[in-house]
Enzyme design. Structure first.
Site, PDB file in Angstrom:
ATOM      1  N   ASP A 296       4.978  -3.771   6.562  1.00 24.28           N
ATOM      2  CA  ASP A 296       3.647  -3.952   7.298  1.00 24.28           C
ATOM      3  C   ASP A 296       3.981  -4.771   8.557  1.00 24.28           C
ATOM      4  O   ASP A 296       2.780  -5.076   9.033  1.00 24.28           O
ATOM      5  CB  ASP A 296       2.694  -4.435   6.198  1.00 24.28           C
ATOM      6  CG  ASP A 296       3.101  -5.992   5.989  1.00 24.28           C
ATOM      7  OD1 ASP A 296       4.118  -6.422   6.306  1.00 24.28           O
ATOM      8  OD2 ASP A 296       2.496  -6.478   5.003  1.00 24.28           O
TER       9      ASP A 296
ATOM     10  N   GLY B   8       0.884  -1.274  -0.160  1.00 25.27           N
ATOM     11  CA  GLY B   8      -0.001  -0.142  -0.149  1.00 25.27           C
ATOM     12  C   GLY B   8       0.832   1.360   0.108  1.00 25.27           C
ATOM     13  O   GLY B   8       0.490   2.298  -0.557  1.00 25.27           O
TER      14      GLY B   8
ATOM     15  N   CYS C 256      -4.107  -4.314   9.321  1.00 21.69           N
ATOM     16  CA  CYS C 256      -5.276  -3.981   8.150  1.00 21.69           C
ATOM     17  C   CYS C 256      -6.234  -4.868   7.814  1.00 21.69           C
ATOM     18  O   CYS C 256      -7.471  -4.513   7.486  1.00 21.69           O
ATOM     19  CB  CYS C 256      -4.355  -3.422   6.954  1.00 21.69           C
ATOM     20  SG  CYS C 256      -3.618  -2.104   7.053  1.00 21.69           S
TER      21      CYS C 256
ATOM     22  N   SER D 204      -6.944  -9.191  -2.574  1.00 27.05           N
ATOM     23  CA  SER D 204      -7.526  -8.014  -1.521  1.00 27.05           C
ATOM     24  C   SER D 204      -6.672  -7.063  -1.508  1.00 27.05           C
ATOM     25  O   SER D 204      -6.570  -5.930  -1.024  1.00 27.05           O
ATOM     26  CB  SER D 204      -7.489  -8.849  -0.310  1.00 27.05           C
ATOM     27  OG  SER D 204      -6.176  -9.287   0.240  1.00 27.05           O
TER      28      SER D 204
ATOM     29  N   CYS E 247      -1.292 -18.261  11.145  1.00 25.05           N
ATOM     30  CA  CYS E 247      -2.052 -16.858  11.402  1.00 25.05           C
ATOM     31  C   CYS E 247      -1.898 -16.134   9.976  1.00 25.05           C
ATOM     32  O   CYS E 247      -1.928 -16.632   9.219  1.00 25.05           O
ATOM     33  CB  CYS E 247      -1.167 -16.145  12.647  1.00 25.05           C
ATOM     34  SG  CYS E 247       0.648 -15.694  12.208  1.00 25.05           S
TER      35      CYS E 247
ATOM     36  N   GLN F 177      -7.022  -3.027  -3.681  1.00 26.76           N
ATOM     37  CA  GLN F 177      -7.916  -2.039  -3.398  1.00 26.76           C
ATOM     38  C   GLN F 177      -7.208  -0.560  -3.002  1.00 26.76           C
ATOM     39  O   GLN F 177      -7.539   0.237  -2.967  1.00 26.76           O
ATOM     40  CB  GLN F 177      -8.806  -2.417  -2.153  1.00 26.76           C
ATOM     41  CG  GLN F 177      -9.501  -1.261  -1.239  1.00 26.76           C
ATOM     42  CD  GLN F 177      -8.503  -1.050   0.000  1.00 26.76           C
ATOM     43  OE1 GLN F 177      -7.651  -1.672   0.402  1.00 26.76           O
ATOM     44  NE2 GLN F 177      -9.161  -0.025   0.756  1.00 26.76           N
ATOM     45  N   ARG F 178      -5.718  -0.894  -2.748  1.00 29.82           N
ATOM     46  CA  ARG F 178      -4.896   0.105  -2.366  1.00 29.82           C
ATOM     47  C   ARG F 178      -3.570  -0.033  -3.007  1.00 29.82           C
ATOM     48  O   ARG F 178      -2.781   0.967  -2.956  1.00 29.82           O
ATOM     49  CB  ARG F 178      -4.577   0.237  -0.787  1.00 29.82           C
ATOM     50  CG  ARG F 178      -4.113  -1.009  -0.359  1.00 29.82           C
ATOM     51  CD  ARG F 178      -4.513  -1.440   1.424  1.00 29.82           C
ATOM     52  NE  ARG F 178      -3.876  -2.811   1.534  1.00 29.82           N
ATOM     53  CZ  ARG F 178      -4.313  -3.883   1.667  1.00 29.82           C
ATOM     54  NH1 ARG F 178      -5.328  -4.123   0.709  1.00 29.82           N
ATOM     55  NH2 ARG F 178      -3.697  -4.999   1.900  1.00 29.82           N
TER      56      ARG F 178
END
Length: 405
Positions: free
Chosen positions: A157, A68, A219, A96, A363, A99-100
């Site tokens: 991130d 992003g 996020c 996904s 995870c 979007q950014r």
């Protein structure tokens, strides 16, 4: 794009106005006619001019993360004519992301992000030299990856990478232009342990210690507005240009953006008097964020292909240690939810739903799974395995994702 955090209280009185720094890069060769035409609108700016453009063309900038924040930063730096752009990312493009993460398109889903990013940069400006680093930064490679660049842009991130990059930049004497976003908020600053004239500020001066693993939203749970990435990425790009060409900087200042409130505010930050000692333990920096190596965690690290085999076999207890909200949104079919907090308070090891050995933990990526593996080993479970890449890696292979709610 994890975590917007509250910085520590500043340790010094705010200096009047932005701190000005001299040019970071010496001018390169004279501009060609084609370059003069391409960069004509920048050449007209007194803050850039011919010398500034030659500095940009000679600059070597490493961008950590092609997501992003890396997306707008890489595009604007390429357009501005930064001569060499290094890209660090070991992930693949997921739907996904689109979007950014505007470097990538629908056609890039499943591709390595470094490949997709390099194609986008070269398509925008074929004169830019792109160096791809398809690696995850670790204590064993971070110094060699960062060495040779003039500055680093940290758009990572996760906390482990941020602390690792911050410490590595301090060791190498490199300025680090840093940004973070979450939801409708963002932060931007420059960290430089030993800038010309002294009075440096490091990432650890502002965020001294990492938060407990899993304690800060990501996020995937809190969401993020794509345009916030654009706003913060633009600020990162501007700061790179200012550092390369010389001028006011963000050193000693942290900008905080509230998209919903339509505000930018400035928080003064200060370094440790005399600076922090060098010769740092980079392994400890990563482990403090709950991301040890598989060996240190006492767990075998397996890939998603091995996970698929174990799920089909049905002999292992396979648990997802993300939050219940993340698990309800999407996950790996056949797993059950046991949040990391249950490992931390030991409730995961008691009662009829207690985790059992052989145990497999996963995870979103790696950090929380490795932390859960440590705790499971400490609780006495003999056979513990963590899934490298987690749900992201599972989905990247094209396998189905479950939706509990």
């Amino acid at each position: 794009m994890t975590s917007v955090r509250t910085p520590a209280a500043p340790g010094a009185v705010r200096a009047p106005g932005p701190r000005r720094l001299g040019p970071l890069v010496e001018p390169g060769p004279p501009l060609t006619g084609a370059q003069a035409a391409r960069y004509a609108r920048q050449l007209a700016l007194p803050e850039v001019g011919t010398d500034g453009q030659r500095r940009l063309l000679a600059a070597r900038v490493l961008v950590v993360g092609a997501g992003g924040l890396g997306s707008p930063t890489l595009l604007y730096l390429a357009a501005a004519g930064v001569g060499t752009l290094g890209i660090v990312d070991d992930d693949v493009v997921d739907v996904s992301n689109l979007q950014r993460q505007v470097l990538h398109t629908t056609a890039d889903v499943g591709r390595r992000k470094v490949d997709s990013a390099a194609d986008a940069v070269r398509a925008l400006n074929p004169d830019v030299t792109v160096v791809m680093h398809d690696v995850r930064l670790e204590p064993s490679n971070v110094l060699s990856v960062l060495a040779g660049y003039d500055l680093v842009v940290d758009g990572s991130d996760n906390f482990a990478t941020r602390y690792l990059v911050g410490d590595a930049c301090a060791e190498l004497g490199l300025p680090c232009v840093w940004g973070a976003v979450l939801g409708g908020h963002g932060q931007v600053s420059t960290f430089w342990a030993a800038p010309p004239g002294g009075s440096g500020v490091e990432y650890r001066d502002v965020f001294e210690t990492p938060p407990p693993p899993g304690s800060v939203s990501s996020c995937s749970t809190a969401g993020v507005l794509g345009a916030v990435c654009a706003a913060v990425g633009s600020m990162l790009s501007l700061e790179v240009v200012r550092l390369v060409c010389g001028g006011p900087s963000l050193l000693g200042r942290l900008l905080v953006h509230d998209a919903w409130g339509a505000t930018w505010r400035e928080v003064p930050v200060a370094g440790t008097p005399g600076g922090r000692p060098l010769g740092r333990d980079l392994v400890a920096a990563v482990e403090a964020c709950g991301v040890p190596s598989g060996a240190a965690a006492g767990a075998d690290v397996i890939d998603v292909d091995a996970l698929a085999d174990l799920l089909a076999d049905g002999t292992c207890d396979v648990v997802d240690v993300r939050s219940t909200e993340e698990f309800a949104a999407y996950g790996v079919p056949g797993t059950r939810s046991v949040p990391l907090e249950a490992f931390e308070d030991a409730s995961a090891f008691d009662g009829p739903d207690a985790v059992r050995s052989p145990l497999v933990v996963l995870c979103e990526l790696d950090a929380r799974a490795l932390r859960a593996a440590i705790l499971a080993r400490e609780a006495g479970l003999a056979d513990v395995r963590a899934v490298a890449g987690g749900v992201v890696a599972w989905h990247a292979t094209g396998r189905a994702i479950s939706h509990v709610a």
